[in-house]
Design a protein around this motif. Structure first.
Motif, PDB file in Angstrom:
ATOM      1  N   GLY A 210       0.885  -0.940  -0.046  1.00 15.47           N
ATOM      2  CA  GLY A 210      -0.071  -0.001   0.102  1.00 15.47           C
ATOM      3  C   GLY A 210       0.852   1.234   0.042  1.00 15.47           C
ATOM      4  N   ASP A 211       0.079   2.470  -0.059  1.00 13.75           N
ATOM      5  CA  ASP A 211       0.836   3.419  -0.406  1.00 13.75           C
ATOM      6  C   ASP A 211       0.703   4.477   0.871  1.00 13.75           C
ATOM      7  OD1 ASP A 211      -1.700   4.002  -1.074  1.00 13.75           O
ATOM      8  OD2 ASP A 211      -0.977   5.820  -2.181  1.00 13.75           O
ATOM      9  N   SER A 212      -0.144   4.213   1.907  1.00 15.64           N
ATOM     10  CA  SER A 212      -0.402   5.009   3.264  1.00 15.64           C
ATOM     11  C   SER A 212       0.125   4.271   4.246  1.00 15.64           C
ATOM     12  CB  SER A 212      -1.789   5.536   3.001  1.00 15.64           C
ATOM     13  OG  SER A 212      -2.567   4.396   3.515  1.00 15.64           O
ATOM     14  N   ASN A 213       0.338   5.101   5.501  1.00 12.62           N
ATOM     15  CA  ASN A 213       0.588   4.475   6.612  1.00 12.62           C
ATOM     16  C   ASN A 213      -0.634   3.696   7.166  1.00 12.62           C
ATOM     17  OD1 ASN A 213       2.895   3.905   8.212  1.00 12.62           O
ATOM     18  ND2 ASN A 213       1.574   4.847  10.035  1.00 12.62           N
ATOM     19  N   ALA A 214      -1.892   3.977   6.776  1.00 13.13           N
ATOM     20  CA  ALA A 214      -3.228   3.209   7.408  1.00 13.13           C
ATOM     21  C   ALA A 214      -2.823   1.952   6.591  1.00 13.13           C
ATOM     22  CB  ALA A 214      -4.474   4.015   6.729  1.00 13.13           C
ATOM     23  N   ASP A 215      -2.369   1.873   5.639  1.00 12.32           N
ATOM     24  CA  ASP A 215      -2.256   0.365   4.966  1.00 12.32           C
ATOM     25  C   ASP A 215      -1.340  -0.340   5.788  1.00 12.32           C
ATOM     26  OD1 ASP A 215      -4.156   0.901   2.485  1.00 12.32           O
ATOM     27  OD2 ASP A 215      -2.312   1.971   1.731  1.00 12.32           O
TER      28      ASP A 215
END
Length: 256
Positions: A210-215
């Protein structure tokens, strides 16, 4: 069991979960175009009612976007709303701009929904979706290795399905878990847990990209084997919980 090789790291895995926006599809090509349309529509509404909001940020920065001299979206904050917010959160952000300018809240939400519907219809007319560089070749590697693949995204199912079809990749995924399918969205682990269950995978044999820290937090919370951050520009400051960060799919290789 197949092994995924990332730079100097090699991990056994039977499945991979992918975020959608910024991971499967180029976020700017789709949602940058959408943001242009949304901000134009919002600006027209504000002009119609007689001015800019009395409170809050300038509308050009509401979605965390970067603009050129003509106001066109050319970039975005990877830790900002365009990258990470749900549809409901985005509606709230946009409606606040109208409310702050004097529009009653229920009317502000109605107007934003109308603007968003027009923007989405225009995206559908354009079939605005571009695959991330190297994605198709990597998905072919995954298919050759008989990996089980899933999508975990904060978008809704209808939009996700059509965008995967625009990219020509829907057939690779046996599980698609969207925000409207779960009680708790990212960064809670429910999406990954649901995808693993549907794919028949154990967390310890599953990788997330993924590309976000939430991922990354989603993967860690679900106990996945590895959380791979994707950052084409090489910036990694926002991917605090990634096990490893890569600039693109050519850095990933499968053996089996």
């Amino acid at each position: 069991m197949p092994e995924l090789h990332i730079n100097e790291i090699s991990v056994p895995c039977r499945g991979i979960l992918f975020d959608k926006d910024g991971t499967l599809l180029d976020l700017l090509a789709t949602w940058g175009s959408w943001a242009d349309l949304i901000l134009e529509g919002l600006g027209s509404q504000l002009a119609f009612i007689g001015g800019l909001p009395r409170a809050g940020p300038d509308i050009a920065s509401v979605l965390g976007t970067v603009h050129d001299a003509n106001g066109k979206v050319t970039g975005y904050d990877p830790a900002g709303p365009l990258s990470m917010a749900t549809a409901e959160e985005t509606t709230g952000l946009l409606a606040w701009q109208l409310y702050a300018a004097g529009v009653p809240w229920n009317e502000a939400v109605t107007r934003v929904n109308a603007i968003s519907k027009e923007a989405m219809n225009e995206l559908r007319r354009r079939r605005a979706a571009v695959a991330m560089p190297g994605l198709h070749a990597f998905l072919e590697q995954c298919a050759a290795a008989s990996l089980k693949l899933g999508v975990v995204t904060s978008d809704h199912m209808a939009t996700t399905r059509e965008q995967l079809e625009w990219l020509g990749i829907s057939g690779y995924f046996d599980s698609v878990v969207t925000r409207d399918r779960v009680k708790h969205g990212k960064p809670a682990p429910e999406m990954a847990e649901t995808a693993c269950r549907e794919l028949g995978l154990l967390p310890g044999e599953t990788v997330i990209i993924g590309d976000s820290n939430a991922d990354m937090q989603l993967g860690k919370g679900a106990g996945l084997r590895l959380a791979v951050g994707l950052s084409p520009d090489g910036a990694a400051a926002h991917l605090l919980d990634a096990d490893i960060v890569v600039s693109g799919y050519p850095q990933l290789r499968l053996t089996f």
